[in-house]
Design an enzyme around this catalytic site. Structure first.
Site, PDB file in Angstrom:
ATOM      1  N   CYS A   3      18.182  62.088 -27.023  1.00 23.36           N
ATOM      2  CA  CYS A   3      17.410  61.066 -27.742  1.00 23.36           C
ATOM      3  C   CYS A   3      17.446  61.414 -29.227  1.00 23.36           C
ATOM      4  O   CYS A   3      18.294  62.204 -29.645  1.00 23.36           O
ATOM      5  CB  CYS A   3      15.984  60.949 -27.182  1.00 23.36           C
ATOM      6  SG  CYS A   3      14.983  62.439 -27.330  1.00 23.36           S
ATOM      7  N   ARG A   9      11.411  61.658 -25.336  1.00 24.06           N
ATOM      8  CA  ARG A   9      12.082  61.137 -24.136  1.00 24.06           C
ATOM      9  C   ARG A   9      12.961  62.158 -23.417  1.00 24.06           C
ATOM     10  O   ARG A   9      12.802  62.396 -22.213  1.00 24.06           O
ATOM     11  CB  ARG A   9      12.926  59.909 -24.515  1.00 24.06           C
ATOM     12  CG  ARG A   9      12.117  58.714 -24.931  1.00 24.06           C
ATOM     13  CD  ARG A   9      12.955  57.671 -25.638  1.00 24.06           C
ATOM     14  NE  ARG A   9      13.382  58.113 -26.962  1.00 24.06           N
ATOM     15  CZ  ARG A   9      14.114  57.416 -27.811  1.00 24.06           C
ATOM     16  NH1 ARG A   9      14.522  56.211 -27.455  1.00 24.06           N
ATOM     17  NH2 ARG A   9      14.440  57.898 -28.986  1.00 24.06           N
ATOM     18  N   ASP A 119      11.480  54.571 -27.747  1.00 21.96           N
ATOM     19  CA  ASP A 119      10.835  55.764 -28.292  1.00 21.96           C
ATOM     20  C   ASP A 119       9.315  55.564 -28.343  1.00 21.96           C
ATOM     21  O   ASP A 119       8.851  54.618 -28.986  1.00 21.96           O
ATOM     22  CB  ASP A 119      11.468  55.956 -29.679  1.00 21.96           C
ATOM     23  CG  ASP A 119      10.594  56.703 -30.639  1.00 21.96           C
ATOM     24  OD1 ASP A 119       9.739  57.465 -30.187  1.00 21.96           O
ATOM     25  OD2 ASP A 119      10.802  56.518 -31.850  1.00 21.96           O
TER      26      ASP A 119
HETATM   27  P1  4NP Z   1      12.401  61.010 -29.161  1.00 23.34           P
HETATM   28  O1  4NP Z   1      11.311  60.366 -30.137  1.00 23.34           O
HETATM   29  O2  4NP Z   1      13.734  60.598 -29.730  1.00 23.34           O
HETATM   30  O3  4NP Z   1      12.130  60.389 -27.844  1.00 23.34           O
HETATM   31  O4  4NP Z   1      12.171  62.511 -29.193  1.00 23.34           O
HETATM   32  C1  4NP Z   1      11.375  60.574 -31.508  1.00 23.34           C
HETATM   33  C2  4NP Z   1      10.814  61.711 -32.049  1.00 23.34           C
HETATM   34  C3  4NP Z   1      10.895  61.932 -33.423  1.00 23.34           C
HETATM   35  C4  4NP Z   1      11.556  61.011 -34.226  1.00 23.34           C
HETATM   36  C5  4NP Z   1      12.131  59.883 -33.683  1.00 23.34           C
HETATM   37  C6  4NP Z   1      12.050  59.665 -32.309  1.00 23.34           C
HETATM   38  N1  4NP Z   1      11.628  61.233 -35.630  1.00 23.34           N
HETATM   39  O5  4NP Z   1      12.261  60.432 -36.321  1.00 23.34           O
HETATM   40  O6  4NP Z   1      11.113  62.246 -36.090  1.00 23.34           O
END
Ligand code: 4NP
Length: 156
Positions: A3, A9, A119
């Site tokens: 992700c 995720r 997300d």
């Molecule tokens: P993930 O969610 O991709 O499911 O871990 C996110 C966590 C952090 C960020 C974006 C999505 N970020 O831009 O910091």
């Protein structure tokens, strides 16, 4: 399992898959990573940990890492949580990017639909439950779709 941040995720996907794979008696290796590197070294998001633990899966030991080109050598299949993540993997993977190894994780549950798992970062706990349930269903489907059928041993 890939992700963006590797804190919401994909850590859930890693936790669920490791649990289900071991329960199924399979020896597949599972890891997770993120494409943006903003959270390298961090534990999964508090709500990803909470919702996973409510479902009996402890993901507190996981640490965020960046997706690297060598992941294309190390793994047979690389699942992205969303379409945008595949675009990021292309940028990061450069000449090692191998489209034959890459798929959206939701395509295991709903083949050919190219759906994202959204997300949940700024959402409430309910969003994490929704994400958990989707990942759980996709994980179950992935194992079913890829495990070899049991060999039938003929009796004499
Ligand atoms: P993930 O969610 O991709 O499911 O871990 C996110 C966590 C952090 C960020 C974006 C999505 N970020 O831009 O910091």
């Amino acid at each position: 399992m890939v992700c963006l941040g590797n804190i919401c995720r994909s850590p859930i996907a890693e936790g669920i898959l490791k649990y289900k794979i071991s329960k199924a008696g399979l020896t597949w290796q599972v890891d997770s990573a993120g494409t943006n590197g903003y959270h390298i070294g961090e534990a999964p998001h508090r709500l990803s940990q909470k919702v996973s633990l409510k479902n009996g899966i402890d993901i507190s030991h996981q640490r965020s890492r960046l997706f690297v080109p060598d992941d294309f050598d190390k793994f047979d299949k690389i699942y992205a949580m969303a379409n945008g993540v595949i675009e990021e993997m292309k940028q990061l993977g450069k000449e090692k990017f191998d489209s034959s190894k890459v798929d959206l994780f939701m395509n295991e549950l709903k083949p050919g639909t190219n759906l994202d798992i959204l997300d949940p970062l700024y959402g409430p706990e309910a969003d994490y439950h929704q994400v958990y349930d989707l990942i759980e269903k996709a994980s179950e489907a992935m194992i079913k779709n890829h495990r070899q059928p049991k060999q039938l041993i003929p009796t004499l």
